[in-house]
Design an enzyme around this catalytic site. Sequence first.
Site, mmCIF file in Angstrom:
data_model
loop_
_atom_site.group_PDB
_atom_site.id
_atom_site.type_symbol
_atom_site.label_atom_id
_atom_site.label_comp_id
_atom_site.label_asym_id
_atom_site.label_seq_id
_atom_site.Cartn_x
_atom_site.Cartn_y
_atom_site.Cartn_z
ATOM 1 C CB VAL A 87 -79.699 -55.917 10.066
ATOM 2 C CG1 VAL A 87 -81.195 -55.696 10.306
ATOM 3 C CG2 VAL A 87 -79.406 -56.028 8.573
ATOM 4 C CE LYS A 88 -79.761 -49.197 16.432
ATOM 5 N NZ LYS A 88 -79.113 -47.942 16.763
ATOM 6 C CB VAL A 89 -82.673 -57.024 15.124
ATOM 7 C CG1 VAL A 89 -83.913 -57.806 15.512
ATOM 8 C CG2 VAL A 89 -82.392 -57.164 13.626
#
Length: 202
Positions: A87-89
């Site tokens: 997950v890119k945050v």
Amino acid sequence: MKFFLDTADLAEIEEAASWGALAGVTTNPSLYARIGGKLDDFHNHIKRICDIVGPDCPVSAESVAMNRDEIIADGRELADIAPNVVVKVPTMVEGLAATHTLAAEGIPVNMTLCFSVPQALLAARAGARYISPFIGRLDDIGENGVQLVENIVKAFKLYGITTEVIAASIRNLEHVEKVMLTGCQIATIPTKVLEQMIIHPL
Ligand code: G3P
């Protein structure tokens, strides 16, 4: 050093995989929009990418939510798509809090849009598996993106931090050559630059 492809284009991903050059993919809804994709189909598209690259190839998929609860909910949904989804945050306060929760649940996070060493250190403390300093964007405002990668790598080594550094927002071959020499583990590269890596006038 590993190379990730920074794209949403399935044909580009297949081609890079056929070269044996693909160790991962990073993508986001803007890259998907560039090839005509719609935000409401983004999760389905992540599934298509995961089906192509197989389970050993991490696929970073960006959440566009802006507050921690929504990022966490989005992150859980993205992580459910396939075991190799990361997950890119975005690196911001709400992103740190969301990363801390997702990481505690065993969901790998790539903290993106990193522009400083202190941000990278906080991302690592929050539990990020990867941190993505943005080279080109720093160069755009007259700062030195490669120097930031070098400093993060140095700081992580000094403190035994295992978060992997992904050099991102790479615009040209010179960026690739320079980040290689910093010892950062990964560069995520647009297809145009990956193709330039094999071309030489001789
Ligand atoms: O890896 C991040 C990338 O998608 C952003 O690149 O060229 O828009 O700064 P750029």
